[in-house]
Design a protein around this motif. Sequence first.
Motif, PDB file in Angstrom:
ATOM      1  N   ILE A 280      17.927  -1.830  -7.876  1.00  0.00           N
ATOM      2  CA  ILE A 280      16.476  -1.670  -7.980  1.00  0.00           C
ATOM      3  C   ILE A 280      15.918  -1.433  -6.582  1.00  0.00           C
ATOM      4  CG2 ILE A 280      15.835  -4.100  -7.729  1.00  0.00           C
ATOM      5  CD1 ILE A 280      14.392  -1.885 -10.468  1.00  0.00           C
ATOM      6  N   MET A 281      14.959  -0.550  -6.457  1.00  0.00           N
ATOM      7  CA  MET A 281      14.299  -0.294  -5.175  1.00  0.00           C
ATOM      8  C   MET A 281      12.823  -0.667  -5.322  1.00  0.00           C
ATOM      9  SD  MET A 281      13.995   3.231  -2.910  1.00  0.00           S
ATOM     10  CE  MET A 281      15.770   3.357  -2.679  1.00  0.00           C
ATOM     11  N   PRO A 282      12.389  -1.783  -4.727  1.00  0.00           N
ATOM     12  CA  PRO A 282      11.004  -2.210  -4.888  1.00  0.00           C
ATOM     13  C   PRO A 282      10.064  -1.614  -3.837  1.00  0.00           C
ATOM     14  CG  PRO A 282      12.281  -3.955  -3.853  1.00  0.00           C
ATOM     15  CD  PRO A 282      13.223  -2.797  -4.085  1.00  0.00           C
ATOM     16  N   PHE A 283       8.865  -1.298  -4.276  1.00  0.00           N
ATOM     17  CA  PHE A 283       7.755  -0.927  -3.388  1.00  0.00           C
ATOM     18  C   PHE A 283       6.619  -1.892  -3.707  1.00  0.00           C
ATOM     19  CE2 PHE A 283      10.263   2.895  -3.720  1.00  0.00           C
ATOM     20  CZ  PHE A 283      10.232   3.432  -2.430  1.00  0.00           C
ATOM     21  N   ILE A 284       6.272  -2.743  -2.750  1.00  0.00           N
ATOM     22  CA  ILE A 284       5.380  -3.867  -3.006  1.00  0.00           C
ATOM     23  C   ILE A 284       4.148  -3.746  -2.115  1.00  0.00           C
ATOM     24  CG2 ILE A 284       5.191  -6.390  -2.982  1.00  0.00           C
ATOM     25  CD1 ILE A 284       8.446  -6.184  -2.959  1.00  0.00           C
ATOM     26  N   GLY A 285       2.974  -3.890  -2.714  1.00  0.00           N
ATOM     27  CA  GLY A 285       1.732  -3.840  -1.963  1.00  0.00           C
ATOM     28  C   GLY A 285       0.769  -4.923  -2.400  1.00  0.00           C
ATOM     29  N   ALA A 286      -0.279  -5.138  -1.588  1.00  0.00           N
ATOM     30  CA  ALA A 286      -1.316  -6.098  -1.965  1.00  0.00           C
ATOM     31  C   ALA A 286      -2.041  -5.637  -3.216  1.00  0.00           C
ATOM     32  CB  ALA A 286      -2.295  -6.288  -0.812  1.00  0.00           C
ATOM     33  N   THR A 287      -2.084  -4.315  -3.403  1.00  0.00           N
ATOM     34  CA  THR A 287      -2.616  -3.714  -4.629  1.00  0.00           C
ATOM     35  C   THR A 287      -1.605  -2.691  -5.123  1.00  0.00           C
ATOM     36  OG1 THR A 287      -3.723  -1.904  -3.465  1.00  0.00           O
ATOM     37  CG2 THR A 287      -4.962  -3.970  -3.753  1.00  0.00           C
ATOM     38  N   ARG A 288      -1.752  -2.285  -6.361  1.00  0.00           N
ATOM     39  CA  ARG A 288      -0.850  -1.244  -6.877  1.00  0.00           C
ATOM     40  C   ARG A 288      -1.038   0.050  -6.099  1.00  0.00           C
ATOM     41  NH1 ARG A 288       2.550  -0.546 -10.907  1.00  0.00           N
ATOM     42  NH2 ARG A 288       3.011   1.593 -11.554  1.00  0.00           N
ATOM     43  N   ALA A 289      -2.268   0.366  -5.726  1.00  0.00           N
ATOM     44  CA  ALA A 289      -2.518   1.590  -4.956  1.00  0.00           C
ATOM     45  C   ALA A 289      -1.774   1.558  -3.621  1.00  0.00           C
ATOM     46  CB  ALA A 289      -4.019   1.767  -4.727  1.00  0.00           C
ATOM     47  N   GLU A 290      -1.762   0.398  -2.982  1.00  0.00           N
ATOM     48  CA  GLU A 290      -1.038   0.289  -1.711  1.00  0.00           C
ATOM     49  C   GLU A 290       0.466   0.480  -1.924  1.00  0.00           C
ATOM     50  OE1 GLU A 290       0.182  -3.314   1.215  1.00  0.00           O
ATOM     51  OE2 GLU A 290      -1.998  -3.070   0.938  1.00  0.00           O
ATOM     52  N   ALA A 291       1.007  -0.086  -2.997  1.00  0.00           N
ATOM     53  CA  ALA A 291       2.432   0.088  -3.295  1.00  0.00           C
ATOM     54  C   ALA A 291       2.754   1.553  -3.559  1.00  0.00           C
ATOM     55  CB  ALA A 291       2.815  -0.765  -4.505  1.00  0.00           C
ATOM     56  N   GLU A 292       1.885   2.226  -4.284  1.00  0.00           N
ATOM     57  CA  GLU A 292       2.102   3.648  -4.563  1.00  0.00           C
ATOM     58  C   GLU A 292       1.998   4.484  -3.293  1.00  0.00           C
ATOM     59  OE1 GLU A 292      -0.801   4.281  -7.576  1.00  0.00           O
ATOM     60  OE2 GLU A 292       0.531   3.637  -9.222  1.00  0.00           O
ATOM     61  N   GLU A 293       1.133   4.088  -2.369  1.00  0.00           N
ATOM     62  CA  GLU A 293       1.046   4.777  -1.078  1.00  0.00           C
ATOM     63  C   GLU A 293       2.345   4.604  -0.291  1.00  0.00           C
ATOM     64  OE1 GLU A 293      -2.353   3.281   0.949  1.00  0.00           O
ATOM     65  OE2 GLU A 293      -3.800   4.157  -0.471  1.00  0.00           O
ATOM     66  N   LYS A 294       2.921   3.411  -0.315  1.00  0.00           N
ATOM     67  CA  LYS A 294       4.205   3.171   0.348  1.00  0.00           C
ATOM     68  C   LYS A 294       5.288   4.060  -0.263  1.00  0.00           C
ATOM     69  CE  LYS A 294       3.623  -1.654   1.802  1.00  0.00           C
ATOM     70  NZ  LYS A 294       4.203  -3.023   1.734  1.00  0.00           N
ATOM     71  N   GLN A 295       5.297   4.135  -1.572  1.00  0.00           N
ATOM     72  CA  GLN A 295       6.284   4.966  -2.257  1.00  0.00           C
ATOM     73  C   GLN A 295       6.106   6.434  -1.889  1.00  0.00           C
ATOM     74  OE1 GLN A 295       5.835   5.140  -6.502  1.00  0.00           O
ATOM     75  NE2 GLN A 295       7.957   5.726  -6.854  1.00  0.00           N
ATOM     76  N   ALA A 296       4.863   6.913  -1.885  1.00  0.00           N
ATOM     77  CA  ALA A 296       4.608   8.320  -1.567  1.00  0.00           C
ATOM     78  C   ALA A 296       5.006   8.642  -0.133  1.00  0.00           C
ATOM     79  CB  ALA A 296       3.129   8.633  -1.796  1.00  0.00           C
ATOM     80  N   LEU A 297       4.705   7.738   0.806  1.00  0.00           N
ATOM     81  CA  LEU A 297       5.116   7.957   2.198  1.00  0.00           C
ATOM     82  C   LEU A 297       6.630   8.024   2.294  1.00  0.00           C
ATOM     83  CD1 LEU A 297       4.689   8.080   5.258  1.00  0.00           C
ATOM     84  CD2 LEU A 297       4.643   5.562   5.244  1.00  0.00           C
ATOM     85  N   HIS A 298       7.291   7.085   1.663  1.00  0.00           N
ATOM     86  CA  HIS A 298       8.758   7.071   1.680  1.00  0.00           C
ATOM     87  C   HIS A 298       9.319   8.379   1.141  1.00  0.00           C
ATOM     88  CE1 HIS A 298      12.562   6.503  -0.546  1.00  0.00           C
ATOM     89  NE2 HIS A 298      12.931   5.833   0.538  1.00  0.00           N
ATOM     90  N   ASP A 299       8.837   8.801  -0.019  1.00  0.00           N
ATOM     91  CA  ASP A 299       9.387   9.985  -0.672  1.00  0.00           C
ATOM     92  C   ASP A 299       9.139  11.251   0.144  1.00  0.00           C
ATOM     93  OD1 ASP A 299      10.144   8.240  -2.628  1.00  0.00           O
ATOM     94  OD2 ASP A 299       8.799   9.020  -4.171  1.00  0.00           O
ATOM     95  N   SER A 300       8.043  11.267   0.886  1.00  0.00           N
ATOM     96  CA  SER A 300       7.753  12.436   1.719  1.00  0.00           C
ATOM     97  C   SER A 300       8.728  12.577   2.875  1.00  0.00           C
ATOM     98  CB  SER A 300       6.326  12.360   2.264  1.00  0.00           C
ATOM     99  OG  SER A 300       6.208  11.380   3.298  1.00  0.00           O
TER     100      SER A 300
END
Length: 439
Positions: A280-300
């Motif tokens: 499993i690869m977790p992306f964790i944020g204070a909000t879901r939007a922050e977690a999705e931003e981390k994921q998008a940065l990573h994927d880019s």
Amino acid sequence: MPKPMHLCGFLIAGPVVHSHAIWRNPAHETPFLSLDHYVRIARLLEQGCFDFLFFADRLAIADRYGDSHAAGLARGDQDATRMDPMPILGAMAAVTRHIGLGATRSTTYDAPYNIAREFATLDHISGGRAAWNVVTSMNDGEALNFGTVPHLGHDERYDRADEFMELAFRLWDSWDEDALVLDRAAGIYADPAKVHYVNHRGPWFQSRGPLNIPRSPQGRPVIVQAGSSGRGKAFAARWSDVIFALQPNLERMHAFKADVAGALAVAGRPPGASKVLMAIMPFIGATRAEAEEKQALHDSLADPVAGLSTLAAHANTDFSSLPMEATVKEIAASGSQGNMAALRSITPDGGMTIAEAGGVYARGVMCPRAVGTAEEVADQLIAIIDSGAADGFVVSPAFLPDTFEDFVGAVVPLLQARGYLRRGYGGGHLRDLLAEGAA
């Protein structure tokens, strides 16, 4: 009652793990050639009450894509650098007290006596925390590095591996538990009657034995295996204590778990004899939007060409001459059959293109994601455990040590509060830890 959740940290001694973006982390450098980097991670995962960590490994630079190492080295693929994990584990053993410590070693390009000696040593110096991730090397690059051309066929590798394990187990058992006497007054070091020659002669190996190291605290290391083909699952069911699986969705997790249960029954072992841990690869944020931003940065930052280079190495197939719009079902792979089957399963008709596969591999080699707040990630993991699809997780980092810091700091306390994860360690060995329920 909550089911116990076992946790393992996944590492490679290099710039890339499943994520091909790790070394490109814009927040800070990732000092993957530094011992302090790995020591810090070991301490962090022990703080999070992980059962163990292990290093994946391969024995060659990837050069199947384009029949050259150019793409992989230029873009930083999974095999651009892999240091030997065993010395690193020795350092980790010195700064931790409880977490298990695992390394990958190949049954194709090593000798049983050497492997038995390495892991007996690690088990002694760690106080019974050694784990061996057993692999059967599958790549032409590895064969060329060891002077064997071509590499062994798929089933032949497992035939050799079965005999390898039989001999390694006999070597670990060549010292009885009470063979070491250490009677200083009488001057008796060991009882020779309790140290046994092995005298093994088989199709693949010959070894007289005995091992030149007394029986280790666990007797033998915890055996980890990741075979996902039919022959690989049969091998894992026979020998393993832990099976590591990389399945892209819940449906395939359940199917894999059911296959393992069937293979354990055929091997004459009871249900649950080998724990199934899903990547499993977790992306964790204070909000879901922050977690999705981390994921998008990573994927880019995950380069699809690097992913294709790694995929070519895993498949042991050069498909650079195929058009990018060709589908993965057109690839005739002689390498990892389980990985290719999982890749084809991501789209209903197996119609994923080679270009799309490069992106999937670069982002995480099909590793499923858990994205959201700490509460949402904890809920996702608990749902998988409660569904019976896994006994725990191999946590694969998107960035290092960032992902582990987020997970240990925010998710672990929630899992502990809900009774799914121990709050501390007992005094046993790694094998005892894996047998424990939630505290």
